[in-house]
Design a protein around this motif. Structure first.
Motif, PDB file in Angstrom:
ATOM      1  N   GLN A  37       0.825  -1.213   0.000  1.00  0.00           N
ATOM      2  CA  GLN A  37       0.000   0.000   0.000  1.00  0.00           C
ATOM      3  C   GLN A  37       0.856   1.258   0.000  1.00  0.00           C
ATOM      4  O   GLN A  37       0.518   2.256  -0.636  1.00  0.00           O
ATOM      5  CB  GLN A  37      -0.929  -0.015   1.218  1.00  0.00           C
ATOM      6  N   PRO A  56       0.391   1.403  -5.857  1.00  0.00           N
ATOM      7  CA  PRO A  56       0.595   0.219  -5.038  1.00  0.00           C
ATOM      8  C   PRO A  56       1.280  -0.824  -5.915  1.00  0.00           C
ATOM      9  O   PRO A  56       0.605  -1.716  -6.419  1.00  0.00           O
ATOM     10  CB  PRO A  56      -0.819  -0.197  -4.668  1.00  0.00           C
ATOM     11  N   SER A  85      -6.721  -1.478  -3.619  1.00  0.00           N
ATOM     12  CA  SER A  85      -5.664  -0.808  -4.379  1.00  0.00           C
ATOM     13  C   SER A  85      -5.907  -0.827  -5.881  1.00  0.00           C
ATOM     14  O   SER A  85      -5.152  -0.210  -6.633  1.00  0.00           O
ATOM     15  CB  SER A  85      -4.316  -1.479  -4.097  1.00  0.00           C
TER      16      SER A  85
END
Length: 258
Positions: free
Chosen positions: A59, A63, A92
């Motif tokens: 993260q 990402p 993500s």
């Protein structure tokens, strides 16, 4: 050629270094190689805790936007770790297309978590071989696959499934025209269910002999020796609903508008 990052040499459970130190070392490596397309973190035995740490670092790397292939083989990952990984893929909007989770300890709940995010992901190839998703996990995945338009190949070999799980994937194939390959070998699936899958895949892939051959080979291996000969007097599709569905697929394939 794709650039690759390989970290097989890191031994997560080594007594010479605590887990926090290993995570910091891994984080440093990920920072330096965040633009690579393939990440292999195999045989590290970092378990669910390691998945939490690694995805947290993912993260922070915004990402890993170039990551196409992620391998986490033989890491003793269970349902909690699988859920964490699926959360990262979903939140993500990960670009990962190939996910290899072979030889972990993922059960039906982990398969359910994957099923929930499957249709919103970019996953094309998923290897869940040698886990423990069983029939319940197969049911979750099969339902998700019925609506999926991206997944091309799924390996669920050696997952303690029976015919119930095999039929979940049969149903998925009949609804989904995009899947080219499913591996259910080394499960307790009957020759009859295996034959249904084989015929659907053979019909699906008739335009590509290589894929068709591969799909047929693993299903034939699944059947016990002599089973085809003993059932030779039976219809190829003893289930009327399956037979009707396959006839419909064949008609669509032969239609000039398809």
């Amino acid at each position: 050629l794709h650039q690759q990052l390989t970290m097989i040499s890191i031994q997560w459970d080594s007594p010479d270094e605590d887990k926090r130190a290993k995570y910091e070392r891994l984080s440093s490596l990920l920072s330096r190689w965040s633009e690579r397309t393939t990440l292999r973190l195999n045989n590290m035995s970092f378990k669910d805790e390691g998945v939490v740490m690694v995805t947290h670092r993912f993260q922070e790397l915004q990402p890993l936007q170039h990551l196409q292939r992620l391998e986490l083989r033989s890491n003793e990952i269970r349902d909690r770790g699988m859920g964490t990984l699926c959360d990262w893929i979903s939140v993500s909007k990960s670009p990962v297309r190939h996910l290899n989770l072979w030889n972990n300890e993922i059960g039906s709940e982990g398969a359910s978590r994957l099923a929930r995010i499957l249709n919103d992901s970019r996953l094309e190839v998923v290897n869940l071989g040698k886990n423990k998703i069983r029939d319940q996990g197969a049911s979750h995945l099969g339902l998700a696959m019925e609506r999926n338009k991206v997944l091309l190949s799924l390996n669920v070999s050696e997952n303690e499934m029976t015919d119930e799980g095999g039929k979940s994937f049969t149903s998925a194939l009949l609804s989904n025209p995009f899947i080219k390959e499913i591996d259910i070998s080394m499960n307790n699936v009957s020759a009859r269910t295996a034959r249904h899958l084989r015929e659907i895949l053979a019909m699906r892939n008739s335009g590509s002999s290589n894929i068709s051959q591969r799909s047929t080979e693993w299903i034939v291996q699944e059947a016990p020796k002599g089973s085809f000969h003993m059932e030779a007097h039976q219809p190829l599709f003893p289930d009327p609903e399956l037979e009707d569905s396959l006839d419909s697929l064949e008609e669509q394939k032969s239609s000039p508008h398809m």
